[in-house]
Design an enzyme around this catalytic site. Structure first.
Site, PDB file in Angstrom:
ATOM      1  N   ASP A  93       0.870  -1.181   0.000  1.00 15.71           N
ATOM      2  CA  ASP A  93       0.000   0.000   0.000  1.00 15.71           C
ATOM      3  C   ASP A  93       0.909   1.233   0.000  1.00 15.71           C
ATOM      4  O   ASP A  93       2.126   1.116  -0.220  1.00 15.71           O
ATOM      5  CB  ASP A  93      -0.989  -0.036   1.182  1.00 15.71           C
ATOM      6  CG  ASP A  93      -0.329   0.175   2.538  1.00 15.71           C
ATOM      7  OD1 ASP A  93       0.911   0.251   2.604  1.00 15.71           O
ATOM      8  OD2 ASP A  93      -1.063   0.263   3.551  1.00 15.71           O
ATOM      9  N   CYS A 108       3.118  -3.189   4.058  1.00 13.54           N
ATOM     10  CA  CYS A 108       2.263  -2.074   4.471  1.00 13.54           C
ATOM     11  C   CYS A 108       2.947  -1.406   5.652  1.00 13.54           C
ATOM     12  O   CYS A 108       4.157  -1.566   5.827  1.00 13.54           O
ATOM     13  CB  CYS A 108       0.833  -2.535   4.775  1.00 13.54           C
ATOM     14  SG  CYS A 108       0.649  -3.649   6.181  1.00 13.54           S
ATOM     15  N   THR A 126       2.625  -1.905   8.958  1.00 11.77           N
ATOM     16  CA  THR A 126       3.048  -2.865   9.987  1.00 11.77           C
ATOM     17  C   THR A 126       3.195  -4.293   9.480  1.00 11.77           C
ATOM     18  O   THR A 126       3.766  -5.136  10.174  1.00 11.77           O
ATOM     19  CB  THR A 126       1.992  -2.920  11.109  1.00 11.77           C
ATOM     20  OG1 THR A 126       0.748  -3.341  10.518  1.00 11.77           O
ATOM     21  CG2 THR A 126       1.813  -1.564  11.779  1.00 11.77           C
ATOM     22  N   HIS A 154       8.914 -24.114   9.570  1.00 12.92           N
ATOM     23  CA  HIS A 154       7.858 -24.765  10.342  1.00 12.92           C
ATOM     24  C   HIS A 154       6.473 -24.589   9.713  1.00 12.92           C
ATOM     25  O   HIS A 154       5.655 -25.500   9.749  1.00 12.92           O
ATOM     26  CB  HIS A 154       7.791 -24.186  11.762  1.00 12.92           C
ATOM     27  CG  HIS A 154       8.943 -24.594  12.625  1.00 12.92           C
ATOM     28  ND1 HIS A 154       8.906 -24.520  14.003  1.00 12.92           N
ATOM     29  CD2 HIS A 154      10.171 -25.084  12.312  1.00 12.92           C
ATOM     30  CE1 HIS A 154      10.061 -24.944  14.505  1.00 12.92           C
ATOM     31  NE2 HIS A 154      10.853 -25.286  13.496  1.00 12.92           N
ATOM     32  N   HIS A 162       6.016 -30.995  10.969  1.00 15.08           N
ATOM     33  CA  HIS A 162       5.437 -29.708  10.569  1.00 15.08           C
ATOM     34  C   HIS A 162       4.440 -29.883   9.411  1.00 15.08           C
ATOM     35  O   HIS A 162       3.483 -29.133   9.298  1.00 15.08           O
ATOM     36  CB  HIS A 162       6.540 -28.728  10.167  1.00 15.08           C
ATOM     37  CG  HIS A 162       7.512 -28.473  11.276  1.00 15.08           C
ATOM     38  ND1 HIS A 162       7.128 -27.913  12.472  1.00 15.08           N
ATOM     39  CD2 HIS A 162       8.834 -28.757  11.399  1.00 15.08           C
ATOM     40  CE1 HIS A 162       8.177 -27.831  13.283  1.00 15.08           C
ATOM     41  NE2 HIS A 162       9.221 -28.340  12.647  1.00 15.08           N
TER      42      HIS A 162
HETATM   43  C1  RB5 Z   1      -1.941   2.613   6.588  1.00 15.58           C
HETATM   44  O1  RB5 Z   1      -1.950   3.793   7.341  1.00 15.58           O
HETATM   45  C2  RB5 Z   1      -1.787   1.414   7.527  1.00 15.58           C
HETATM   46  O2  RB5 Z   1      -2.943   1.222   8.258  1.00 15.58           O
HETATM   47  C3  RB5 Z   1      -1.429   0.182   6.743  1.00 15.58           C
HETATM   48  O3  RB5 Z   1      -0.289   0.425   5.997  1.00 15.58           O
HETATM   49  C4  RB5 Z   1      -1.127  -1.080   7.519  1.00 15.58           C
HETATM   50  O4  RB5 Z   1      -0.159  -0.848   8.505  1.00 15.58           O
HETATM   51  C5  RB5 Z   1      -2.272  -1.850   8.007  1.00 15.58           C
HETATM   52  O5  RB5 Z   1      -2.108  -2.913   8.618  1.00 15.58           O
END
Ligand code: RB5
Length: 155
Positions: free
Chosen positions: A14, A71, A73, A104, A139
């Site tokens: 994203d 993204c 996180t 695993h 596994h």
């Molecule tokens: C975008 O702001 C953020 O929410 C997205 O990149 C991601 O971290 C969602 O899990």
């Protein structure tokens, strides 16, 4: 990433992951991996489930392919990708987690958080993910149970 045997990589991000995705795509291509880029094409806001779905479907539909999703996180991408049957997406923020995700869990999609880890660490994690084989054995039984959950009628 030069020692890793070439494999087809489906990559996507994203807006939050755009810059890191571009860097990883170039690194992978330089290392001889055929890479398909499913966007985004800029840092303009996009919805991560749209990209995750494209990459996830493409990984499932292509023999031996691996996915990389970036993204902020890694979490949203992994949650969305794991809705596609056949996908085992893992958020990896360290090399040991990436190693275990492959050896695993037989993960076929790597989810990274561009706001969580450095570019340098991301590149090392990608390399570990791509070069670590699935161990099989005990596994395999557990991964088979994950697969069975996909067709479990009791939701
Ligand atoms: C975008 O702001 C953020 O929410 C997205 O990149 C991601 O971290 C969602 O899990």
């Amino acid at each position: 990433m030069t020692q890793v045997p070439a494999m087809r990589i489906m990559i996507g991000s994203d807006h939050a992951g755009y810059e890191l995705k571009e860097k990883l795509r170039n690194l992978l291509a330089e290392s001889g991996h055929p890479v398909s880029d499913f966007g985004s094409e800029s840092a303009d806001p996009v919805d991560y489930p749209d990209i995750a779905a494209r990459v996830a479907r493409s990984v499932v539909g292509t023999q031996g392919a691996m996915g990389i999703l970036v993204c902020g996180t890694g979490t949203g991408m992994a949650i969305a990708a794991n809705k596609i049957p056949g996908v085992r997406a893992a958020v990896c923020s360290s090399v040991p987690v990436a190693h275990a995700a492959r050896s695993h869990n037989d993960a076929n999609v790597l989810a990274l958080g561009a706001r969580i880890i450095s570019e340098e660490l991301a590149a090392v994690i990608v390399r570990c993910f791509l070069e670590t084989p699935f161990e099989g054995g005990r596994h395999a039984r557990r991964v088979e149970k994950i697969r069975a959950l996909e067709s479990d009628g009791q939701r």
